[in-house]
Each structure stands twice: as C-alpha cells, then as structure tokens.
Motif scaffolding. Structure first.
Motif, PDB file in Angstrom:
ATOM      1  N   THR A  68       0.850  -1.191   0.000  1.00 39.41           N
ATOM      2  CA  THR A  68       0.000   0.000   0.000  1.00 39.41           C
ATOM      3  C   THR A  68       0.883   1.236   0.000  1.00 39.41           C
ATOM      4  O   THR A  68       1.732   1.398   0.880  1.00 39.41           O
ATOM      5  N   VAL A  69       0.695   2.087  -0.995  1.00 35.77           N
ATOM      6  CA  VAL A  69       1.532   3.284  -1.130  1.00 35.77           C
ATOM      7  C   VAL A  69       0.658   4.508  -1.370  1.00 35.77           C
ATOM      8  O   VAL A  69      -0.479   4.405  -1.839  1.00 35.77           O
ATOM      9  N   ASN A  70       1.207   5.658  -1.033  1.00 34.33           N
ATOM     10  CA  ASN A  70       0.565   6.944  -1.333  1.00 34.33           C
ATOM     11  C   ASN A  70       1.284   7.590  -2.514  1.00 34.33           C
ATOM     12  O   ASN A  70       2.513   7.624  -2.548  1.00 34.33           O
ATOM     13  N   GLY A  71       0.489   8.120  -3.435  1.00 30.39           N
ATOM     14  CA  GLY A  71       1.056   8.805  -4.591  1.00 30.39           C
ATOM     15  C   GLY A  71       0.594  10.247  -4.633  1.00 30.39           C
ATOM     16  O   GLY A  71      -0.578  10.534  -4.373  1.00 30.39           O
ATOM     17  N   GLN A  72       1.519  11.160  -4.942  1.00 31.63           N
ATOM     18  CA  GLN A  72       1.175  12.578  -5.023  1.00 31.63           C
ATOM     19  C   GLN A  72       1.299  13.058  -6.467  1.00 31.63           C
ATOM     20  O   GLN A  72       2.241  12.686  -7.172  1.00 31.63           O
TER      21      GLN A  72
ATOM     22  N   GLU B  67      -3.250  11.287 -13.161  1.00 32.90           N
ATOM     23  CA  GLU B  67      -2.293  10.412 -13.846  1.00 32.90           C
ATOM     24  C   GLU B  67      -0.907  10.533 -13.230  1.00 32.90           C
ATOM     25  O   GLU B  67      -0.202   9.531 -13.036  1.00 32.90           O
ATOM     26  N   LYS B  68      -0.503  11.757 -12.893  1.00 34.46           N
ATOM     27  CA  LYS B  68       0.791  11.959 -12.248  1.00 34.46           C
ATOM     28  C   LYS B  68       0.839  11.271 -10.880  1.00 34.46           C
ATOM     29  O   LYS B  68       1.858  10.676 -10.503  1.00 34.46           O
ATOM     30  N   ALA B  69      -0.252  11.343 -10.133  1.00 35.40           N
ATOM     31  CA  ALA B  69      -0.299  10.715  -8.811  1.00 35.40           C
ATOM     32  C   ALA B  69      -0.211   9.192  -8.929  1.00 35.40           C
ATOM     33  O   ALA B  69       0.463   8.539  -8.127  1.00 35.40           O
ATOM     34  N   MET B  70      -0.900   8.629  -9.924  1.00 39.77           N
ATOM     35  CA  MET B  70      -0.846   7.178 -10.123  1.00 39.77           C
ATOM     36  C   MET B  70       0.549   6.733 -10.544  1.00 39.77           C
ATOM     37  O   MET B  70       1.040   5.684 -10.105  1.00 39.77           O
ATOM     38  N   ASP B  71       1.224   7.508 -11.399  1.00 39.97           N
ATOM     39  CA  ASP B  71       2.599   7.178 -11.795  1.00 39.97           C
ATOM     40  C   ASP B  71       3.530   7.227 -10.587  1.00 39.97           C
ATOM     41  O   ASP B  71       4.424   6.385 -10.434  1.00 39.97           O
ATOM     42  N   ASN B  72       3.322   8.205  -9.731  1.00 38.17           N
ATOM     43  CA  ASN B  72       4.135   8.334  -8.538  1.00 38.17           C
ATOM     44  C   ASN B  72       3.943   7.140  -7.601  1.00 38.17           C
ATOM     45  O   ASN B  72       4.906   6.595  -7.045  1.00 38.17           O
ATOM     46  N   ALA B  73       2.680   6.717  -7.445  1.00 40.03           N
ATOM     47  CA  ALA B  73       2.380   5.560  -6.589  1.00 40.03           C
ATOM     48  C   ALA B  73       3.000   4.278  -7.166  1.00 40.03           C
ATOM     49  O   ALA B  73       3.564   3.461  -6.428  1.00 40.03           O
ATOM     50  N   LYS B  74       2.922   4.103  -8.474  1.00 41.45           N
ATOM     51  CA  LYS B  74       3.474   2.900  -9.111  1.00 41.45           C
ATOM     52  C   LYS B  74       4.988   2.841  -8.935  1.00 41.45           C
ATOM     53  O   LYS B  74       5.553   1.776  -8.657  1.00 41.45           O
ATOM     54  N   ALA B  75       5.657   3.981  -9.095  1.00 40.81           N
ATOM     55  CA  ALA B  75       7.108   4.016  -8.935  1.00 40.81           C
ATOM     56  C   ALA B  75       7.512   3.615  -7.516  1.00 40.81           C
ATOM     57  O   ALA B  75       8.482   2.866  -7.309  1.00 40.81           O
TER      58      ALA B  75
ATOM     59  N   ALA C  89      -6.747  -2.081  -5.102  1.00 42.21           N
ATOM     60  CA  ALA C  89      -7.696  -1.022  -4.719  1.00 42.21           C
ATOM     61  C   ALA C  89      -7.027   0.334  -4.870  1.00 42.21           C
ATOM     62  O   ALA C  89      -5.810   0.456  -4.735  1.00 42.21           O
ATOM     63  N   VAL C  90      -7.859   1.352  -5.162  1.00 46.50           N
ATOM     64  CA  VAL C  90      -7.372   2.729  -5.291  1.00 46.50           C
ATOM     65  C   VAL C  90      -8.333   3.658  -4.576  1.00 46.50           C
ATOM     66  O   VAL C  90      -9.555   3.510  -4.686  1.00 46.50           O
ATOM     67  N   ASN C  91      -7.792   4.620  -3.857  1.00 45.07           N
ATOM     68  CA  ASN C  91      -8.611   5.647  -3.229  1.00 45.07           C
ATOM     69  C   ASN C  91      -7.984   7.007  -3.499  1.00 45.07           C
ATOM     70  O   ASN C  91      -6.805   7.219  -3.237  1.00 45.07           O
ATOM     71  N   GLN C  92      -8.788   7.921  -4.058  1.00 45.68           N
ATOM     72  CA  GLN C  92      -8.308   9.279  -4.300  1.00 45.68           C
ATOM     73  C   GLN C  92      -8.701  10.129  -3.108  1.00 45.68           C
ATOM     74  O   GLN C  92      -9.876  10.353  -2.839  1.00 45.68           O
TER      75      GLN C  92
ATOM     76  N   GLU D  97       0.609  32.056 -10.765  1.00 49.79           N
ATOM     77  CA  GLU D  97       0.375  30.686 -11.216  1.00 49.79           C
ATOM     78  C   GLU D  97      -0.507  29.952 -10.212  1.00 49.79           C
ATOM     79  O   GLU D  97      -0.573  30.324  -9.039  1.00 49.79           O
ATOM     80  N   LEU D  98      -1.151  28.895 -10.685  1.00 54.62           N
ATOM     81  CA  LEU D  98      -2.002  28.058  -9.846  1.00 54.62           C
ATOM     82  C   LEU D  98      -1.363  26.680  -9.702  1.00 54.62           C
ATOM     83  O   LEU D  98      -0.832  26.136 -10.683  1.00 54.62           O
ATOM     84  N   LYS D  99      -1.390  26.130  -8.521  1.00 55.66           N
ATOM     85  CA  LYS D  99      -0.837  24.794  -8.278  1.00 55.66           C
ATOM     86  C   LYS D  99      -1.989  23.802  -8.112  1.00 55.66           C
ATOM     87  O   LYS D  99      -2.819  23.941  -7.211  1.00 55.66           O
ATOM     88  N   VAL D 100      -2.033  22.814  -8.994  1.00 57.57           N
ATOM     89  CA  VAL D 100      -3.078  21.792  -8.976  1.00 57.57           C
ATOM     90  C   VAL D 100      -2.500  20.545  -8.312  1.00 57.57           C
ATOM     91  O   VAL D 100      -1.439  20.056  -8.722  1.00 57.57           O
ATOM     92  N   THR D 101      -3.164  20.026  -7.280  1.00 53.87           N
ATOM     93  CA  THR D 101      -2.626  18.890  -6.532  1.00 53.87           C
ATOM     94  C   THR D 101      -3.697  17.843  -6.246  1.00 53.87           C
ATOM     95  O   THR D 101      -4.886  18.147  -6.190  1.00 53.87           O
ATOM     96  N   THR D 102      -3.246  16.601  -6.079  1.00 53.07           N
ATOM     97  CA  THR D 102      -4.110  15.524  -5.601  1.00 53.07           C
ATOM     98  C   THR D 102      -3.238  14.439  -5.011  1.00 53.07           C
ATOM     99  O   THR D 102      -2.005  14.447  -5.174  1.00 53.07           O
ATOM    100  N   ASN D 103      -3.841  13.491  -4.308  1.00 52.10           N
ATOM    101  CA  ASN D 103      -3.108  12.342  -3.796  1.00 52.10           C
ATOM    102  C   ASN D 103      -3.987  11.108  -3.872  1.00 52.10           C
ATOM    103  O   ASN D 103      -5.216  11.188  -3.804  1.00 52.10           O
TER     104      ASN D 103
END
Length: 256
Positions: free
Chosen positions: A50-54, A180-188, A206-209, A243-249
């Motif tokens: 189980t990992v967290n991706g940002q 997509e960036k968060a999922m790539d980060n989690a996979k790595a 399982a995935v939870n946003q 600028e605007l910073k868009v984030t998710t995890n």
C-alpha cells in the motif's frame, strides 16, 4: 459382551458416523452444473503493498473574477440612487459595447443605499447625506489586457474594486492530468518496494483518491486609486496573474 449389547453399540456407531458425514457435507460449498471448486492454499490473505502517490502541476490562470462597483453620494437617498444609476449606464457601455462581455459574465453581487453620518465633538450623530453602492462580479478572460480593462472601467465611473481572483476554466482537463501523475508516482514507489523485497507487482487491488483535486484561486488586492493614477498618466495598470498549483493524492494497493 452378549449379542444384544453388541448390536446396540453397532447401531450407535453407525448413527454417529452418519451424523458426522451429514455435518461435513453441509460445510462444503454448493455447486451448480459445470462449476468447479478450487480450495485456497492459504487463509486467503494476499501479499499487498500500500503506497501513497502525489500528483502536482503548475498552470497559468485563464480567467479573472473581478469585484467592482460604483459608489455615489448625494443629500437625499433618491438623488444618490439616481446618480448611481447614471454612472452605471456609462459603465455598462464599456462592459457590453466596448469589451463585448456576455451578459452571463456580469452579475450584480450587491446593492445598497444608506445614510452617511457626521459626528459632533460630543459624539452626536447627524445624517449628512446618503450613499448608493452597486457591486458587480465580472468574469474576464483576456488576462494579457486585464490592466487596460481595469483602467477603462475606472474611467467609466467604477470607483470600487475589492480585488481580483484568478482561476482556471480547464479544471476537468487538469484534474485528469494530475491524477495520472499521482498514479505514476504511486506505481514508482510500489515497484521500488517490490524490487527490494525480491517480488514483482501483479496488479492493482484497490485505489482511493484522497480529497479530490485541489485547484486553488489566487487573490490580488487592487488599489483603485493606483489604477486611476496610472491610467491618467497614460500608463496602463500592471497586474501579475501568478500561477495556480493543482494537486491531488491517491492511495493504491498492489498485489505482489
């Protein structure tokens, strides 16, 4: 042991065996035609990571929400309101005729008529006149010419600007990219952990946003007097959009 006692023990043993067989049969899974039962080799617990991706990206704003308005004063409430209506007519000409803004992008956010007081040395209040204020929220998209637009509305009579909020109208597009960036980060991260453990990832369980996607707005406080002075001097008001910073995890569970 006589024959009668032997028969009794034999009957009792057969009955106990039949009861045990029936209970065991009830504990087995029931199958339909063509179904096959595969027994699990373990307790059914899978090996998981189980990992967290940002996910994060920086984008330029493409829309501004401007709170502007007109404040007028007169000796009577009626005169203050009439003066406000006259000034608003000139402002509408700039908004709709010169800048061709659609009606949906100009909304009245407030209107008030109130007494104005003067105070004596003894603190006694006396009505000295009335003020009328009408506030608008204007949606403006030509951000490269935002300063010129502010100068134009101030010259048309807008003497109240409560700030500019920058945002984006491409929220859904950016949302997919940052997920997509968060999922790539989690996979790595999961691959690094699996490699250390001498395993290989098999797939996502399982995935939870968490918390959705955050697209904050940037607020800029605009001094109306500064805008008017710059406009009068022939230099358009300069506005930095930032600028605007868009984030998710995401939290992702992989089987290995």
């Amino acid at each position: 042991m006589n024959m009668t006692m032997k028969k009794k023990w034999l009957i009792t043993g057969v009955a106990a065996l039949a009861l045990t067989t029936a209970l065991y049969a009830q504990s087995l899974p029931r199958f339909g035609p063509g179904e096959v039962y595969a027994a699990e080799q373990s307790s059914g617990v899978k090996n998981v990571i189980t990992v967290n991706g940002q996910g994060e990206m920086t984008v330029a704003p493409d829309v501004a929400y401007i709170n502007l308005g007109i404040r007028t004063e007169a000796e009577t409430a009626k005169d203050a309101q009439a003066a406000n209506a006259e000034a608003y007519t000139k402002l509408r000409e700039v908004l709709f005729d010169k800048y061709k803004l659609p009606a949906k992008d100009v909304q009245t956010s407030g209107f008030s008529v109130r007494p104005e007081y003067s105070y004596s040395d003894r603190g006694e209040a006396k009505v000295k006149g009335y003020s009328a204020t009408q506030m608008l929220q204007v949606t403006y998209r030509d951000l490269d010419n935002l300063g010129t637009f502010l100068d134009a509305v101030s010259a048309a009579g807008a003497n109240q600007i409560e700030g500019v909020r920058f945002s984006t109208e491409k929220g859904q597009e950016y949302e997919l990219q940052v997920i997509e960036k968060a999922m790539d980060n989690a996979k790595a991260k999961a691959q690094a952990i699996a490699k250390y453990a001498g395993k290989e990832l098999k797939g996502i369980v399982a995935v939870n946003q968490g918390g959705g996607v955050a697209i904050p707005s940037e607020y800029r406080n605009i001094e109306m007097s500064k805008a008017m002075m710059d406009s009068a001097a022939g230099s358009p008001t300069s506005i930095s959009t930032g600028e605007l910073k868009v984030t998710t995890n995401v939290t992702v569970q992989y089987e290995f």
